[in-house]
Scaffold this motif. Structure first.
Motif, PDB file in Angstrom:
ATOM      1  N   ASP A  33       0.832  -1.206   0.000  1.00 15.93           N
ATOM      2  CA  ASP A  33       0.000   0.000   0.000  1.00 15.93           C
ATOM      3  C   ASP A  33       0.867   1.257   0.000  1.00 15.93           C
ATOM      4  OD1 ASP A  33      -2.357  -1.504   0.032  1.00 15.93           O
ATOM      5  OD2 ASP A  33      -2.363  -1.594   2.223  1.00 15.93           O
ATOM      6  N   ALA A  34       1.942   1.235   0.759  1.00 17.88           N
ATOM      7  CA  ALA A  34       2.853   2.386   0.804  1.00 17.88           C
ATOM      8  C   ALA A  34       3.514   2.591  -0.559  1.00 17.88           C
ATOM      9  CB  ALA A  34       3.903   2.188   1.889  1.00 17.88           C
ATOM     10  N   VAL A  35       3.909   1.510  -1.207  1.00 20.25           N
ATOM     11  CA  VAL A  35       4.550   1.608  -2.526  1.00 20.25           C
ATOM     12  C   VAL A  35       3.584   2.187  -3.554  1.00 20.25           C
ATOM     13  CG1 VAL A  35       5.496   0.240  -4.430  1.00 20.25           C
ATOM     14  CG2 VAL A  35       6.255  -0.174  -2.089  1.00 20.25           C
ATOM     15  N   ARG A  36       2.331   1.791  -3.510  1.00 18.92           N
ATOM     16  CA  ARG A  36       1.340   2.361  -4.439  1.00 18.92           C
ATOM     17  C   ARG A  36       1.218   3.870  -4.247  1.00 18.92           C
ATOM     18  NH1 ARG A  36      -0.987  -2.731  -4.245  1.00 18.92           N
ATOM     19  NH2 ARG A  36      -2.082  -2.473  -2.278  1.00 18.92           N
ATOM     20  N   LEU A  37       1.167   4.321  -2.990  1.00 15.62           N
ATOM     21  CA  LEU A  37       1.087   5.760  -2.716  1.00 15.62           C
ATOM     22  C   LEU A  37       2.350   6.468  -3.195  1.00 15.62           C
ATOM     23  CD1 LEU A  37      -0.243   8.259  -1.495  1.00 15.62           C
ATOM     24  CD2 LEU A  37       0.715   7.576   0.717  1.00 15.62           C
ATOM     25  N   VAL A  38       3.515   5.893  -2.943  1.00 12.44           N
ATOM     26  CA  VAL A  38       4.782   6.491  -3.365  1.00 12.44           C
ATOM     27  C   VAL A  38       4.843   6.617  -4.884  1.00 12.44           C
ATOM     28  CG1 VAL A  38       7.272   6.036  -3.516  1.00 12.44           C
ATOM     29  CG2 VAL A  38       6.094   5.874  -1.317  1.00 12.44           C
ATOM     30  N   ARG A  39       4.403   5.599  -5.598  1.00  7.84           N
ATOM     31  CA  ARG A  39       4.384   5.676  -7.069  1.00  7.84           C
ATOM     32  C   ARG A  39       3.495   6.812  -7.555  1.00  7.84           C
ATOM     33  NH1 ARG A  39       3.925  -0.694  -8.198  1.00  7.84           N
ATOM     34  NH2 ARG A  39       6.126  -1.173  -8.012  1.00  7.84           N
ATOM     35  N   THR A  40       2.334   6.962  -6.934  1.00 13.05           N
ATOM     36  CA  THR A  40       1.415   8.036  -7.310  1.00 13.05           C
ATOM     37  C   THR A  40       2.025   9.404  -7.023  1.00 13.05           C
ATOM     38  OG1 THR A  40      -0.489   6.631  -6.861  1.00 13.05           O
ATOM     39  CG2 THR A  40      -0.887   9.004  -6.914  1.00 13.05           C
ATOM     40  N   LEU A  41       2.612   9.565  -5.843  1.00 13.53           N
ATOM     41  CA  LEU A  41       3.226  10.847  -5.476  1.00 13.53           C
ATOM     42  C   LEU A  41       4.383  11.194  -6.400  1.00 13.53           C
ATOM     43  CD1 LEU A  41       3.214  10.403  -1.601  1.00 13.53           C
ATOM     44  CD2 LEU A  41       1.832  12.021  -2.909  1.00 13.53           C
ATOM     45  N   ASN A  42       5.232  10.213  -6.722  1.00 16.07           N
ATOM     46  CA  ASN A  42       6.348  10.469  -7.629  1.00 16.07           C
ATOM     47  C   ASN A  42       5.867  10.785  -9.040  1.00 16.07           C
ATOM     48  OD1 ASN A  42       8.657  10.389  -5.998  1.00 16.07           O
ATOM     49  ND2 ASN A  42       8.603   8.164  -5.939  1.00 16.07           N
ATOM     50  N   ALA A  43       4.820  10.133  -9.489  1.00 20.08           N
ATOM     51  CA  ALA A  43       4.270  10.443 -10.820  1.00 20.08           C
ATOM     52  C   ALA A  43       3.743  11.877 -10.854  1.00 20.08           C
ATOM     53  CB  ALA A  43       3.172   9.455 -11.177  1.00 20.08           C
ATOM     54  N   ASP A  44       3.062  12.286  -9.799  1.00 21.43           N
ATOM     55  CA  ASP A  44       2.536  13.661  -9.734  1.00 21.43           C
ATOM     56  C   ASP A  44       3.660  14.696  -9.717  1.00 21.43           C
ATOM     57  OD1 ASP A  44      -0.011  12.643  -9.690  1.00 21.43           O
ATOM     58  OD2 ASP A  44      -0.331  12.991  -7.540  1.00 21.43           O
ATOM     59  N   ASP A  45       4.744  14.396  -8.990  1.00 21.66           N
ATOM     60  CA  ASP A  45       5.860  15.338  -8.851  1.00 21.66           C
ATOM     61  C   ASP A  45       6.909  15.202  -9.948  1.00 21.66           C
ATOM     62  OD1 ASP A  45       4.669  16.254  -6.550  1.00 21.66           O
ATOM     63  OD2 ASP A  45       6.103  15.315  -5.191  1.00 21.66           O
ATOM     64  N   LYS A  46       6.752  14.191 -10.825  1.00 24.08           N
ATOM     65  CA  LYS A  46       7.745  13.898 -11.862  1.00 24.08           C
ATOM     66  C   LYS A  46       9.120  13.627 -11.238  1.00 24.08           C
ATOM     67  CE  LYS A  46       5.288  16.410 -15.444  1.00 24.08           C
ATOM     68  NZ  LYS A  46       4.040  16.323 -14.793  1.00 24.08           N
ATOM     69  N   THR A  47       9.124  12.812 -10.163  1.00 22.95           N
ATOM     70  CA  THR A  47      10.344  12.405  -9.482  1.00 22.95           C
ATOM     71  C   THR A  47      10.380  10.882  -9.435  1.00 22.95           C
ATOM     72  OG1 THR A  47       9.233  12.546  -7.332  1.00 22.95           O
ATOM     73  CG2 THR A  47      10.466  14.491  -8.054  1.00 22.95           C
ATOM     74  N   ASN A  48      11.380  10.331  -8.766  1.00 21.08           N
ATOM     75  CA  ASN A  48      11.457   8.887  -8.576  1.00 21.08           C
ATOM     76  C   ASN A  48      11.887   8.609  -7.131  1.00 21.08           C
ATOM     77  OD1 ASN A  48      14.362   8.973  -8.428  1.00 21.08           O
ATOM     78  ND2 ASN A  48      14.393   9.075 -10.669  1.00 21.08           N
ATOM     79  N   ASN A  49      12.097   7.336  -6.789  1.00 25.14           N
ATOM     80  CA  ASN A  49      12.407   7.020  -5.406  1.00 25.14           C
ATOM     81  C   ASN A  49      13.844   7.378  -5.015  1.00 25.14           C
ATOM     82  OD1 ASN A  49      13.645   4.990  -6.811  1.00 25.14           O
ATOM     83  ND2 ASN A  49      12.965   3.351  -5.467  1.00 25.14           N
ATOM     84  N   ARG A  50      14.628   7.878  -5.940  1.00 20.85           N
ATOM     85  CA  ARG A  50      15.975   8.353  -5.590  1.00 20.85           C
ATOM     86  C   ARG A  50      16.006   9.839  -5.299  1.00 20.85           C
ATOM     87  NH1 ARG A  50      20.587   5.073  -8.670  1.00 20.85           N
ATOM     88  NH2 ARG A  50      19.703   3.018  -8.302  1.00 20.85           N
ATOM     89  N   ASN A  51      15.132  10.613  -5.933  1.00 20.81           N
ATOM     90  CA  ASN A  51      15.144  12.057  -5.711  1.00 20.81           C
ATOM     91  C   ASN A  51      13.810  12.588  -5.189  1.00 20.81           C
ATOM     92  OD1 ASN A  51      13.497  11.992  -7.958  1.00 20.81           O
ATOM     93  ND2 ASN A  51      14.877  13.157  -9.277  1.00 20.81           N
ATOM     94  N   GLY A  52      12.883  11.712  -4.900  1.00 26.99           N
ATOM     95  CA  GLY A  52      11.566  12.146  -4.438  1.00 26.99           C
ATOM     96  C   GLY A  52      11.044  11.270  -3.309  1.00 26.99           C
ATOM     97  N   TRP A  53       9.805  10.852  -3.440  1.00 33.24           N
ATOM     98  CA  TRP A  53       9.119  10.081  -2.402  1.00 33.24           C
ATOM     99  C   TRP A  53       9.665   8.659  -2.310  1.00 33.24           C
ATOM    100  CZ3 TRP A  53       6.002  12.459   0.930  1.00 33.24           C
ATOM    101  CH2 TRP A  53       5.517  13.712   0.572  1.00 33.24           C
ATOM    102  N   ARG A  54       9.722   8.136  -1.075  1.00 32.74           N
ATOM    103  CA  ARG A  54      10.195   6.775  -0.817  1.00 32.74           C
ATOM    104  C   ARG A  54       9.311   6.119   0.224  1.00 32.74           C
ATOM    105  NH1 ARG A  54      16.136   9.345   0.029  1.00 32.74           N
ATOM    106  NH2 ARG A  54      15.942  10.537  -1.880  1.00 32.74           N
ATOM    107  N   ALA A  55       9.210   4.804   0.176  1.00 37.01           N
ATOM    108  CA  ALA A  55       8.519   4.055   1.228  1.00 37.01           C
ATOM    109  C   ALA A  55       9.566   3.684   2.275  1.00 37.01           C
ATOM    110  CB  ALA A  55       7.863   2.805   0.664  1.00 37.01           C
ATOM    111  N   VAL A  56       9.361   4.133   3.509  1.00 35.14           N
ATOM    112  CA  VAL A  56      10.327   3.865   4.577  1.00 35.14           C
ATOM    113  C   VAL A  56       9.649   3.140   5.733  1.00 35.14           C
ATOM    114  CG1 VAL A  56      11.817   5.809   3.990  1.00 35.14           C
ATOM    115  CG2 VAL A  56       9.978   6.139   5.622  1.00 35.14           C
ATOM    116  N   LYS A  57      10.419   2.285   6.384  1.00 35.59           N
ATOM    117  CA  LYS A  57       9.926   1.577   7.564  1.00 35.59           C
ATOM    118  C   LYS A  57      10.060   2.512   8.762  1.00 35.59           C
ATOM    119  CE  LYS A  57      11.517  -2.566   8.054  1.00 35.59           C
ATOM    120  NZ  LYS A  57      12.261  -3.783   8.444  1.00 35.59           N
TER     121      LYS A  57
END
Length: 64
Positions: A33-57
Protein backbone atom coordinates in the motif's frame (compact mmCIF):
# COMPACT_ATOMS: atom_id res chain seq x y z
CA UNK A 1 7.69 2.57 24.83
CA UNK A 2 6.71 -0.08 22.29
CA UNK A 3 5.23 0.47 18.89
CA UNK A 4 4.16 -1.19 15.69
CA UNK A 5 6.36 -1.31 12.60
CA UNK A 6 4.60 0.40 9.68
CA UNK A 7 5.51 1.79 6.25
CA UNK A 8 5.12 5.45 5.33
CA UNK A 9 5.81 7.77 2.39
CA UNK A 10 8.80 10.03 3.06
CA UNK A 11 10.35 12.85 1.02
CA UNK A 12 13.75 14.52 1.58
CA UNK A 13 12.16 17.99 1.55
CA UNK A 14 8.60 17.36 2.83
CA UNK A 15 9.39 14.65 5.38
CA UNK A 16 6.34 12.55 6.23
CA UNK A 17 3.78 15.25 5.40
CA UNK A 18 2.02 14.74 2.09
CA UNK A 19 1.11 18.32 1.17
CA UNK A 20 -1.16 17.75 -1.82
CA UNK A 21 -3.16 14.74 -0.55
CA UNK A 22 -3.57 14.71 3.22
CA UNK A 23 -3.18 16.80 6.32
CA UNK A 24 -0.33 14.99 8.09
CA UNK A 25 1.41 11.67 7.75
CA UNK A 26 -0.06 8.43 6.40
CA UNK A 27 1.22 5.00 7.48
CA UNK A 28 0.41 1.50 6.23
CA UNK A 29 0.84 -1.93 7.83
CA UNK A 30 1.56 -3.41 4.39
CA UNK A 31 4.46 -2.16 2.25
CA UNK A 32 2.46 -2.76 -0.94
CA UNK A 33 0.00 0.00 0.00
CA UNK A 34 2.85 2.39 0.80
CA UNK A 35 4.55 1.61 -2.53
CA UNK A 36 1.34 2.36 -4.44
CA UNK A 37 1.09 5.76 -2.72
CA UNK A 38 4.78 6.49 -3.37
CA UNK A 39 4.38 5.68 -7.07
CA UNK A 40 1.41 8.04 -7.31
CA UNK A 41 3.23 10.85 -5.48
CA UNK A 42 6.35 10.47 -7.63
CA UNK A 43 4.27 10.44 -10.82
CA UNK A 44 2.54 13.66 -9.73
CA UNK A 45 5.86 15.34 -8.85
CA UNK A 46 7.74 13.90 -11.86
CA UNK A 47 10.34 12.40 -9.48
CA UNK A 48 11.46 8.89 -8.58
CA UNK A 49 12.41 7.02 -5.41
CA UNK A 50 15.98 8.35 -5.59
CA UNK A 51 15.14 12.06 -5.71
CA UNK A 52 11.57 12.15 -4.44
CA UNK A 53 9.12 10.08 -2.40
CA UNK A 54 10.20 6.78 -0.82
CA UNK A 55 8.52 4.05 1.23
CA UNK A 56 10.33 3.87 4.58
CA UNK A 57 9.93 1.58 7.56
CA UNK A 58 9.05 3.43 10.76
CA UNK A 59 7.59 2.76 14.19
CA UNK A 60 4.12 3.96 15.08
CA UNK A 61 3.63 4.80 18.78
CA UNK A 62 0.82 6.40 20.74
CA UNK A 63 1.46 10.05 21.57
CA UNK A 64 1.72 10.73 25.31
Amino acid sequence: MTGKIVWAAWHPRHGFEIPHFYDGAVAFADIDDAVRLVRTLNADDKTNNRNGWRAVKTILVRAP
